[in-house]
Every structure is written in C-alpha cells, then in structure tokens.
Design a protein around this motif. Structure first.
Motif, PDB file in Angstrom:
ATOM      1  N   THR A 216       8.590 -24.421  12.631  1.00  0.00           N
ATOM      2  CA  THR A 216       9.603 -24.139  13.655  1.00  0.00           C
ATOM      3  C   THR A 216      10.807 -25.489  13.660  1.00  0.00           C
ATOM      4  O   THR A 216      11.887 -25.419  13.601  1.00  0.00           O
ATOM      5  N   VAL A 217       9.871 -26.562  13.364  1.00  0.00           N
ATOM      6  CA  VAL A 217      10.686 -27.888  13.304  1.00  0.00           C
ATOM      7  C   VAL A 217      11.628 -27.633  12.260  1.00  0.00           C
ATOM      8  O   VAL A 217      12.890 -27.949  12.178  1.00  0.00           O
ATOM      9  N   LEU A 218      11.131 -27.230  11.009  1.00  0.00           N
ATOM     10  CA  LEU A 218      12.066 -27.192   9.783  1.00  0.00           C
ATOM     11  C   LEU A 218      12.968 -25.988  10.015  1.00  0.00           C
ATOM     12  O   LEU A 218      14.384 -26.253   9.671  1.00  0.00           O
ATOM     13  N   VAL A 219      12.591 -24.737  10.600  1.00  0.00           N
ATOM     14  CA  VAL A 219      13.759 -23.871  10.681  1.00  0.00           C
ATOM     15  C   VAL A 219      15.011 -24.526  11.607  1.00  0.00           C
ATOM     16  O   VAL A 219      16.221 -24.194  11.309  1.00  0.00           O
ATOM     17  N   ARG A 220      14.561 -25.328  12.577  1.00  0.00           N
ATOM     18  CA  ARG A 220      15.682 -25.790  13.622  1.00  0.00           C
ATOM     19  C   ARG A 220      16.449 -26.875  12.643  1.00  0.00           C
ATOM     20  O   ARG A 220      17.864 -26.748  13.058  1.00  0.00           O
ATOM     21  N   HIS A 221      16.178 -27.201  11.594  1.00  0.00           N
ATOM     22  CA  HIS A 221      16.795 -28.213  10.863  1.00  0.00           C
ATOM     23  C   HIS A 221      17.616 -27.372   9.562  1.00  0.00           C
ATOM     24  O   HIS A 221      18.127 -27.987   8.864  1.00  0.00           O
ATOM     25  N   GLY A 222      17.195 -26.093   9.500  1.00  0.00           N
ATOM     26  CA  GLY A 222      17.925 -25.089   8.454  1.00  0.00           C
ATOM     27  C   GLY A 222      17.226 -25.593   7.052  1.00  0.00           C
ATOM     28  O   GLY A 222      17.870 -25.526   6.166  1.00  0.00           O
TER      29      GLY A 222
ATOM     30  N   ASN B   8      -5.867 -29.662   7.365  1.00  0.00           N
ATOM     31  CA  ASN B   8      -4.670 -30.313   6.975  1.00  0.00           C
ATOM     32  C   ASN B   8      -3.784 -29.317   6.168  1.00  0.00           C
ATOM     33  O   ASN B   8      -4.016 -28.134   5.910  1.00  0.00           O
ATOM     34  N   VAL B   9      -2.410 -29.565   6.268  1.00  0.00           N
ATOM     35  CA  VAL B   9      -1.437 -28.652   5.920  1.00  0.00           C
ATOM     36  C   VAL B   9      -0.348 -29.520   5.339  1.00  0.00           C
ATOM     37  O   VAL B   9      -0.224 -30.574   5.674  1.00  0.00           O
ATOM     38  N   SER B  10       0.300 -28.864   4.105  1.00  0.00           N
ATOM     39  CA  SER B  10       1.369 -29.628   3.730  1.00  0.00           C
ATOM     40  C   SER B  10       2.671 -28.669   3.583  1.00  0.00           C
ATOM     41  O   SER B  10       2.252 -27.288   3.435  1.00  0.00           O
ATOM     42  N   VAL B  11       4.025 -29.200   3.390  1.00  0.00           N
ATOM     43  CA  VAL B  11       4.805 -28.450   2.928  1.00  0.00           C
ATOM     44  C   VAL B  11       5.540 -29.099   1.939  1.00  0.00           C
ATOM     45  O   VAL B  11       5.810 -30.329   1.940  1.00  0.00           O
ATOM     46  N   VAL B  12       6.168 -28.334   1.052  1.00  0.00           N
ATOM     47  CA  VAL B  12       6.818 -28.851  -0.274  1.00  0.00           C
ATOM     48  C   VAL B  12       8.304 -28.573  -0.224  1.00  0.00           C
ATOM     49  O   VAL B  12       8.694 -27.150  -0.116  1.00  0.00           O
ATOM     50  N   ILE B  13       9.121 -29.498  -0.201  1.00  0.00           N
ATOM     51  CA  ILE B  13      10.531 -29.276  -0.039  1.00  0.00           C
ATOM     52  C   ILE B  13      11.364 -30.032  -0.862  1.00  0.00           C
ATOM     53  O   ILE B  13      10.986 -31.282  -1.104  1.00  0.00           O
ATOM     54  N   PRO B  14      12.460 -29.518  -1.499  1.00  0.00           N
ATOM     55  CA  PRO B  14      13.266 -30.537  -2.364  1.00  0.00           C
ATOM     56  C   PRO B  14      13.700 -31.818  -1.368  1.00  0.00           C
ATOM     57  O   PRO B  14      14.322 -31.544  -0.350  1.00  0.00           O
ATOM     58  N   THR B  15      13.625 -32.734  -2.146  1.00  0.00           N
ATOM     59  CA  THR B  15      13.951 -34.076  -1.189  1.00  0.00           C
ATOM     60  C   THR B  15      15.406 -34.035  -0.597  1.00  0.00           C
ATOM     61  O   THR B  15      15.609 -34.414   0.277  1.00  0.00           O
ATOM     62  N   GLU B  16      16.162 -33.596  -1.766  1.00  0.00           N
ATOM     63  CA  GLU B  16      17.662 -33.546  -1.428  1.00  0.00           C
ATOM     64  C   GLU B  16      17.926 -32.610   0.022  1.00  0.00           C
ATOM     65  O   GLU B  16      18.779 -33.122   0.839  1.00  0.00           O
ATOM     66  N   ALA B  17      17.052 -31.670   0.210  1.00  0.00           N
ATOM     67  CA  ALA B  17      17.279 -30.698   1.438  1.00  0.00           C
ATOM     68  C   ALA B  17      16.745 -31.624   2.598  1.00  0.00           C
ATOM     69  O   ALA B  17      16.806 -31.363   3.860  1.00  0.00           O
ATOM     70  N   LEU B  18      15.591 -32.272   2.141  1.00  0.00           N
ATOM     71  CA  LEU B  18      14.861 -32.862   3.493  1.00  0.00           C
ATOM     72  C   LEU B  18      15.575 -34.045   3.858  1.00  0.00           C
ATOM     73  O   LEU B  18      15.431 -34.508   5.054  1.00  0.00           O
ATOM     74  N   ALA B  19      16.012 -35.003   2.873  1.00  0.00           N
ATOM     75  CA  ALA B  19      16.457 -36.332   3.268  1.00  0.00           C
ATOM     76  C   ALA B  19      17.146 -36.504   4.468  1.00  0.00           C
ATOM     77  O   ALA B  19      16.941 -37.488   5.282  1.00  0.00           O
ATOM     78  N   PRO B  20      18.360 -35.695   4.584  1.00  0.00           N
ATOM     79  CA  PRO B  20      19.237 -36.277   5.550  1.00  0.00           C
ATOM     80  C   PRO B  20      18.624 -35.752   7.009  1.00  0.00           C
ATOM     81  O   PRO B  20      19.163 -36.309   8.094  1.00  0.00           O
TER      82      PRO B  20
END
Ligand code: ASP
Length: 439
Positions: free
Chosen positions: A319-325, A337-349
């Motif tokens: 939900t947090v990630l959805v909030r930030h698109g 434990n859980v992890s999410v893998v995201i392109p850095t370019e999308a996450l960094a901002p």
C-alpha cells in the motif's frame, strides 16, 4: 502470402535495396512489403527519421532547416540515382520544403516522410504497387488503431496480385491528419498488414540473424534463438532484451500468424520464429531459450517476529508503494521477512518517504535497503516441470563464486530469476551461457 517488413538498416542505401529485391524475388509468396525510413549506413551516420525530427525542431524555433532537409533529400536522390530509377523526387521535396517553411506541415507528417519516400522508391525498384499507409492505417481519436477499419481498408486497397509496398510508422486520424506510432513503429505496421491479409508468416527483416540468446555486448557471438513463444519473448523483453516494438506482437499473435525475424545481410539464416506454441521441439536438449537481465535494482527488506501469523503485513508494504505510484517487480519472502525488488530509478525519488511510512505503518524489527542489485533471468518454456535445471544454474554460479542475493520463479515456470550484485552481472550471464549453451 508472406508479409515482409524491412527495417532502417535494410533501407539505408542502394546496396541494401538490392539485397531486399533479391529477397523478395527469391520467393513469390513475398507480395507485401512494409518499409522503414533509411537508417544508418555506418556507426556515426544519421537516421532519416532523426533528421526529420531535427528539421521540425529547427522550424519550430524559427531556425532554417535547409541544411538538414538537404541531407534527407540527397539521401533519397542518391538511392534513386544509384538504382537508375526515374522518379521525380525533386518536385516532391521542393513542395514539402515550401510547406515546411510556411509552417504548414505538422511534426507527425514531417517525420513520417522518411517511410513515405522509402516506400515510393522501393515500389519503383521492385515494380510493385505503392500503397500509402495514410490510405489504410486508421487511428481512433485516442491514438489506438481502429483494427477493423484498418484491416478492411488494406484488404480493399491492396493489389496483392502485383505486390505492394507500403510505408511503416504512420497512418491517419479520423480527421485525415497524419499520426505516427512511437519510434520503431514500422514493426506494428508490418504486423497489422500481416493480420489484415491473414498472411502465412510475418517476416521482420533486420540486421541480426534473429533474437540472440544473450546480449552480444556481454557474450561473444551468442547464438540466435531458433524458436521462441510469445510468452517467453515477453519474459525476455521484460527482463531487458531489446527485441521488437511492443505493440507489434498483438495483431499477429491474435491471428496466430508466426513472426519470423530475419537478417537482410544473411538471408539464408533461418532467423527466429515466434509463435504461440511449438508442437514439435526443435532442440529438445536446449532447456534455456534465452538469458537476459538488467542492472540497478533496489531491494527493500524487512523482518518482523511472528510476521507469518499476522494478517496484512505485505498488504501494508505494498500500500505504501502504491501510494507513491511505484510498481514492484518481485516479492521474494521468508517466514518472518519479506522483500520487494524495485528498479532503483523508480524508488530513489521516494525512498525516504517510503521507508518512513513502512516504518510507521508496519513497525518492522529490521528495515534495510540494498542497492546495486542486478536481476538475471533464464527464460525457457522447456524448463517447466523439469527437475534439475535450477540446480544446474545455481551450481554453475556457485562454482564461479557468484553470490545469489535473491531467487524468484514465476508460477508458470517459464523463467528462473535471480539477483546478484551489479558487479557480478556480466559474469553471471556468461556463466549461464557457457554452462547451458556452450556445453
Ligand atoms: N523510422 C521510424 C523510427 O526511426 C520507425 C521505424 O523505423 O520503425 O523510429
């Protein structure tokens, strides 16, 4: 009947036109030819489409584009003269230039002219009928293709008996104005033509002998993939392989028309066949169809004691990630434990907001971010339900001293995806290639 599409490098100069002619004339079923604008003849050369975009920008900002326009005009006149064709391009270019100077040409019309002139020349050279894309590729107001009208228009128009050449990349809006696909869009035009005419095959002629099993910048002389399904192709291109324009698959796939990628410079190579499925296996011992990957992913990893018994932890993170698109690529997890893998370019901002919101809303015991992760995908339909493949993959990586940071497999078992440090990216691909292809 076969629909053939020739990309920019196959249209780059008179020599390439001759190769195209030989290809067309070697098979009487090749009746429909879709062409790109002239592409690069050598490394530092310009693509005609780029020059046309440049021309438009000049005019837009009130700078004369004569020099750039002349480069475009002379490329086509040169091809015509070398092929000994009699076509009055000068008048057409003069009229177009006049309209550019008077700002009467839209950007899309101007950039579409590369394909238009390529098709005019190729039609004359092959002695085929020229069919303007503006007369059959019809867009809806929202920019999608009106498939029904498009198919019908081509069926009514085409003089298949004689053979036709039609420009790729553009069509018309309901008001008749020219509209283009996104860059590389001639692939779509070819696919639409093949679907409209129920072709036996859609041949996409380019400058490589098919889709390669791995990136040639990483693996020396990788083999071409002989047969690949649409699903595998989607996996390969999602994970980094550059193949076809995305939109080009749909029309032929819907009609179950095989797509064959071929090399104009090596016309005897069989290239790559793309189909929905293959009933017979070309090479039953080849489990991996292709190896691809991308660098620069981030992993957000969190742990929380007793998480496996709590409802909604993953939901809160997502939900947090959805909030930030932010779209998540993979979700590897353990018990607590859980992890999410995201392109850095999308996450960094959004990184700091995302982390503080996860901290507040999930209250994990640990929360970490790992950067510089590369994702490597081994794709192959023949891996499904076959034991031992992942064992072999991980053994090979282990022997090469490559540490695996995460592992993921889709439920269809079409791929095995794993994460390694960016610095191990190329060696991971090479190790896989060597152990599965160069065995
Ligand atoms: N000429 C266009 C481009 O450069 C379309 C194409 O070649 O497919 O993007």
């Amino acid at each position: 009947m076969k629909v053939t599409k020739f990309g920019g490098s196959s249209m780059a100069d008179a020599g390439q036109y001759r190769k195209v002619k030989e290809i067309i004339e070697s098979d009487p079923a090749r009746r429909v030819v879709v062409v790109s604008a002239a592409g690069k003849r050598f490394q530092d050369d310009h693509k005609i489409t780029d020059l046309l975009y440049l021309c438009y920008s000049h005019t837009k900002y009130g700078v004369r584009c004569d020099a750039v326009f002349d480069m475009v005009a002379s490329r086509y006149c040169e091809i015509r003269d070398e092929l000994g064709l009699e076509l009055d391009l000068e008048t057409e270019f003069a009229q177009l230039k006049e309209r550019i100077d008077k700002k009467k040409v839209t950007r899309e019309e101007l950039v579409s002219r590369g394909e238009y002139y390529s098709a005019k020349l190729m039609a004359a050279f092959l002695d085929f009928q020229f069919v303007d894309a503006a007369d059959w590729v019809k867009f809806n107001l929202d920019g999608t293709v009106d498939m029904e009208q498009t198919y019908q228009a081509l069926r009514e128009l085409s003089w298949i008996g004689k053979g036709i050449v039609t420009p790729g990349f553009y069509g018309v809006m309901p008001d008749g104005s020219i509209h283009t696909f996104s860059r590389g869009g001639s692939d779509i035009t070819g696919s639409l033509a093949a679907a409209a005419l129920d072709a036996e095959v859609y041949e996409n002629w380019t400058d490589v002998s098919g889709i390669l099993m791995a990136d040639p910048r990483i693996v020396d002389n990788p083999q071409a993939i002989a047969e690949v399904t649409y699903d595998e192709l989607r996996e390969l291109s999602y994970s980094g392989a550059q193949v076809l324009h995305e939109g080009s698959i749909f029309p032929v796939r819907e009609k179950n028309i095989p797509l064959n990628i071929r090399n104009t410079n090596a016309p005897n190579d069989p290239g790559t066949i793309i189909k929905e499925r293959f009933d017979e296996c070309h090479d039953p011992d080849r489990f991996i169809t292709g190896i691809t990957g991308m660098k620069d992913f981030s992993i957000i990893a969190l742990s929380k004691k007793g998480m496996s018994n709590q409802v909604g932890v993953l939901h809160k993170v997502l939900t947090v990630l959805v909030r930030h698109g932010i779209s998540v690529d993979y979700v590897p997890n353990g018990i607590d434990n859980v992890s999410v893998v995201i392109p850095t370019e999308a996450l960094a901002p959004h990184l700091y907001n995302v982390l503080s919101e996860i901290q507040n809303e999930v209250e994990p015991d640990t929360l970490d971010v790992y950067d510089k992760i590369a994702v490597v995908a081994a794709v192959g339909r023949k891996m499904a339900f076959r034991p031992g493949i992942s064992g072999k993959i991980f053994a090979a990586l282990g022997e090469a001293g490559i540490n695996i940071r995460m592992i993921n497999q889709g439920p269809d078992e079409l791929n095995i995806i794993f994460g390694v440090d960016n610095r191990d990216f190329k060696s991971a691909i090479r190790v896989l290639y060597d152990s599965f292809v160069n065995k």
